[in-house]
Design a protein around this motif. Structure first.
Motif, short mmCIF file in Angstrom:
data_model
loop_
_atom_site.label_atom_id
_atom_site.label_comp_id
_atom_site.label_asym_id
_atom_site.label_seq_id
_atom_site.Cartn_x
_atom_site.Cartn_y
_atom_site.Cartn_z
N TYR A 48 10.23 -2.51 -3.67
CA TYR A 48 10.47 -1.21 -3.81
C TYR A 48 10.54 -1.28 -5.18
O TYR A 48 11.53 -2.03 -6.17
CB TYR A 48 11.34 -0.80 -3.25
CG TYR A 48 11.92 -0.61 -1.98
CD1 TYR A 48 12.34 -0.07 -1.18
CD2 TYR A 48 10.25 -0.90 -0.88
CE1 TYR A 48 12.66 0.13 0.31
CE2 TYR A 48 10.57 -0.22 0.13
CZ TYR A 48 12.05 0.15 0.86
OH TYR A 48 11.59 0.06 2.25
N PRO A 49 10.04 -0.15 -6.41
CA PRO A 49 10.82 0.33 -7.72
C PRO A 49 12.27 0.40 -7.44
O PRO A 49 11.85 1.90 -7.61
CB PRO A 49 10.07 0.86 -7.84
CG PRO A 49 9.22 1.94 -6.57
CD PRO A 49 9.56 1.07 -5.44
N ILE B 24 5.96 5.78 -11.19
CA ILE B 24 7.43 6.30 -9.94
C ILE B 24 8.70 5.21 -11.27
O ILE B 24 8.40 4.27 -11.69
CB ILE B 24 7.61 5.93 -9.11
CG1 ILE B 24 6.64 5.57 -7.74
CG2 ILE B 24 8.95 5.19 -8.28
CD1 ILE B 24 6.18 4.79 -6.54
N GLY B 25 9.27 6.01 -11.53
CA GLY B 25 11.08 5.78 -12.32
C GLY B 25 9.89 5.20 -13.89
O GLY B 25 10.65 3.71 -14.41
N MET C 127 0.30 -0.62 0.29
CA MET C 127 -0.59 -0.04 0.36
C MET C 127 0.33 1.33 -0.05
O MET C 127 0.48 2.17 -0.49
CB MET C 127 -0.83 0.28 1.44
CG MET C 127 -2.14 -1.07 1.52
SD MET C 127 -2.85 -0.30 -0.36
CE MET C 127 -3.76 0.79 -0.38
N GLY C 128 2.56 1.28 1.17
CA GLY C 128 2.81 2.51 0.44
C GLY C 128 3.67 2.49 -0.62
O GLY C 128 3.36 3.85 -1.18
N ILE C 129 4.09 1.92 -1.69
CA ILE C 129 4.72 1.78 -2.56
C ILE C 129 3.13 2.92 -3.20
O ILE C 129 3.08 3.04 -4.04
CB ILE C 129 5.17 0.96 -3.29
CG1 ILE C 129 6.29 0.99 -2.12
CG2 ILE C 129 5.60 1.54 -4.68
CD1 ILE C 129 7.25 2.54 -2.53
N LEU D 282 0.25 4.06 -3.03
CA LEU D 282 -0.46 5.27 -2.54
C LEU D 282 0.53 5.89 -3.21
O LEU D 282 0.36 7.22 -3.46
CB LEU D 282 -0.48 5.55 -1.07
CG LEU D 282 -1.34 4.97 -0.41
CD1 LEU D 282 -1.81 4.80 0.70
CD2 LEU D 282 -3.08 5.05 -1.10
N LEU D 283 1.70 5.95 -2.94
CA LEU D 283 2.74 6.66 -3.46
C LEU D 283 2.91 6.74 -5.40
O LEU D 283 2.71 7.96 -5.61
CB LEU D 283 4.47 6.35 -2.94
CG LEU D 283 5.76 7.19 -3.72
CD1 LEU D 283 4.97 8.75 -3.16
CD2 LEU D 283 6.90 6.89 -2.93
N GLU E 244 0.15 6.42 -7.04
CA GLU E 244 -1.08 6.87 -7.19
C GLU E 244 -0.68 8.63 -6.84
O GLU E 244 -1.56 9.45 -7.80
CB GLU E 244 -1.83 6.89 -6.17
CG GLU E 244 -3.78 7.37 -6.33
CD GLU E 244 -4.00 6.74 -7.28
OE1 GLU E 244 -3.80 5.56 -8.12
OE2 GLU E 244 -5.18 7.26 -8.00
N ARG E 245 -0.14 9.05 -5.83
CA ARG E 245 0.05 10.24 -6.00
C ARG E 245 1.02 11.23 -7.06
O ARG E 245 0.96 12.36 -7.35
CB ARG E 245 0.63 10.90 -4.87
CG ARG E 245 1.04 11.91 -4.67
CD ARG E 245 1.73 12.88 -2.79
NE ARG E 245 1.79 14.43 -3.07
CZ ARG E 245 0.68 15.10 -2.49
NH1 ARG E 245 -0.07 14.79 -2.35
NH2 ARG E 245 1.20 16.46 -3.34
N LEU E 246 1.46 10.21 -7.38
CA LEU E 246 3.08 10.44 -8.50
C LEU E 246 2.70 9.97 -9.90
O LEU E 246 3.05 11.14 -10.63
CB LEU E 246 4.52 10.27 -8.34
CG LEU E 246 5.66 11.03 -6.45
CD1 LEU E 246 6.45 9.94 -6.37
CD2 LEU E 246 5.06 12.05 -6.04
#
Lengths: 265, 268
Positions: A184-185, A41-42, A29-31, A33-34, A36-38
């Motif tokens: 982690y991506p 990622i990468g 969920m942490g990654i 939600l991150l 989702e906001r951004l």
């Protein structure tokens, strides 16, 4: 198998399945939600991130289904507690016991089903054509990643042959290493860090790298990435086999200075 | 009366013995845990740095603040992620020993936690990471001296909330008996997600971040770390923490007393 536990103690078995699902969801969920906001990622979009996370959950779920019973997955406990003799005395080859004794299809299916669900959902959102060959490659990739994860955990567990008391619980930390960091991506990291986290500490091989070639992301094609993953699985498996055999030889000469029946089924 | 006078000495003895026993036959396991925490810190720092280089939206944070937030989350990890021996000792049966000690049971568990995790964690993990932070280009200073002071107050409230939550979960585990490890697993999972230590709430979708910051879990990690880095209104964060600390502390005693009646302990 754990069918007995499921039938006799259904309430606690279901509670454990529920706990596994909660654990799987919380690690991603942490990654999620991150991303989702951004908006990704990468260089990976949100749904591709979800695919990667689902892959990682499925790998750990497969590990749990295959090896969670009887402390097989955390074999340092068996070795460290001097319980390996229980397996050696059986009229069944040790490798057969390692591959079968841990099977927990009823109580251990929570994370695997969760991971498969995430993979299916992400695939539908990404409009990936779910064909038989594609599913076959996915399944084999999952197995290769699981082999890598299991081999590393068992490789580290071989320390228990030489220091049984100090490393009895080391497998738990090895499992925690994968559980907490595989989501982690790594696409945002430099090539140097990607190499370390794929080749030395193969966290990236349990989620990020496989999801890249399965989604046809650069730099490896599907076939090249798949072969690299299979090769890595073979290498880590060989490393484990060599270490385990050396550990068994040491065990045969020196035995274990301690024995405890704690946790023996 | 004499028992009350002996409590400070009993607490000190418990902390001291727990700290010394921490590595008894367990050193590799402990240091492996520290290695994992360092690895997670390193990976997260690299991710934040690379996101900053691509001009990603870091919410209320500058890259320097975000790195400091992540660093302090790792340094304060023992205080932000409180796990007492309550549930483990319940499973092992050694919980009975706490009842025959000349100090309150909860105080004994608190002292053991401080000895086992805080003292050794500070010496072998937090302090080295703190000292090496500058070498990695991460600022260890609070946003201001006042923020540093208020973050200590907030950390104290986080500790109170953390202990209260752990004891409440231990009460649930007491009632579930064989299911206690499932409860531990659920607790660790939701705490790591909902506390804001791993991913700050400012980096989550706004509505979700705001909702999580109001929960007791959000008051554990996000509040002191946000105050330390100068993010958010320190007074509203501390007031939310104070509210949860009072509510949970008042709830702990009656819940524990009720659970004790159902406690079954075998072994030790």
């Amino acid at each position: 198998m754990d069918l007995l536990w499921f039938l006799r103690d259904t309430k606690y078995c279901l509670l454990q399945i529920f706990a596994d699902i909660i654990s799987a969801i919380s690690t991603i969920m942490g990654i999620l939600l991150l991303s989702e906001r951004l908006g990704g990622i990468g260089g990976i979009s949100r749904m591709e991130i979800l695919f990667m996370l689902g892959y990682g959950v499925a790998v750990e779920g497969l590990f749990i289904v295959m090896f969670v019973n009887g402390n097989i997955g955390q074999i340092s406990r068996i070795i460290g507690r001097g319980q390996l003799d229980h397996n050696i005395l059986q009229p069944v080859p040790l490798w057969t016991q390692l591959l079968t004794q841990g099977f927990a299809p009823f109580s251990g299916n929570g994370q695997l089903l969760c991971g498969i669900g995430l993979l299916w959902f992400a695939s539908r959102q990404l409009q990936i054509i779910i064909s038989f060959p594609a599913v076959g490659i996915l399944v084999i990739s999952l197995c290769c990643s699981c082999i890598i994860m299991t081999s590393v955990i068992w490789l580290i567990s071989c320390l228990a042959f030489y220091a049984p008391a100090a490393t009895e619980e080391i497998a738990e930390q090895a499992l925690h290493l994968f559980s907490s960091t595989k989501s982690y991506p790594l696409g945002t990291l430099s090539f140097y860090w990607q190499a370390i986290l794929c080749l030395v500490i193969p966290l990236g091989l349990t989620a990020w790298f496989p999801s890249r070639f399965l989604l046809n992301k650069p730099i490896y094609s599907l076939s090249a990435g798949f072969l690299l993953l299979a090769l890595a699985a073979l290498i880590f498996l060989l490393l484990f086999i060599i270490s385990f055999r050396r550990g068994l030889n040491y065990y045969a000469k020196h035995g274990s200075p301690r024995y405890t029946g704690f946790g023996h089924r | 009366m004499s028992m009350l006078c002996n409590i400070p000495r009993a607490v000190y003895s418990t902390v001291s013995m727990s700290a010394k026993q921490r590595f008894d036959g367990n050193a590799l396991y402990i240091f492996a845990g520290y290695f994992i925490n360092i690895l997670k810190l390193v990976i997260l720092v690299q991710i934040w740095k690379s996101l900053a280089q691509t001009n990603a939206d870091l919410g209320d944070f500058t890259i320097s603040q975000l790195l400091t937030y992540t660093l302090m989350a790792a340094i304060w990890h023992p205080q932000l992620n409180i796990v007492t021996p309550a549930t483990a000792s319940l499973w092992e049966g050694s919980i009975i020993n706490r009842y025959v000690r000349p100090m309150p049971v909860l105080l004994s568990l608190v002292a053991e936690t401080i000895g086992r995790q805080w003292v050794t964690g500070f010496v072998f993990f937090s302090l080295p990471v703190f000292l090496c932070a500058n070498l990695a280009g991460i600022s260890i200073r609070p946003a201001s001296p006042a923020d540093g002071c208020y973050s200590c107050v907030s950390l104290l409230l986080s500790v109170i909330i953390g202990f209260a939550l752990d004891f409440l979960f231990a009460s649930v585990a007491t009632n579930l008996k064989n299911g206690c490890w499932a409860i531990v697993q659920i607790r660790e999972s939701i705490t790591s997600l909902l506390s804001g230590a791993f991913i700050p709430f400012s980096l989550m979708p706004p509505k979700i971040g705001r909702a999580l910051s109001l929960l007791p879990f959000g008051s554990i990690a996000s509040a002191p770390l946000s105050i330390y880095t100068g993010i958010g209104d320190r007074w509203s964060l501390i007031s939310i923490q104070l509210t949860w600390a009072v509510i949970l502390s008042l709830a702990v005693i009656p819940v524990l007393r009720k659970s004790e009646e159902r406690m079954i302990s075998f072994g030790g």
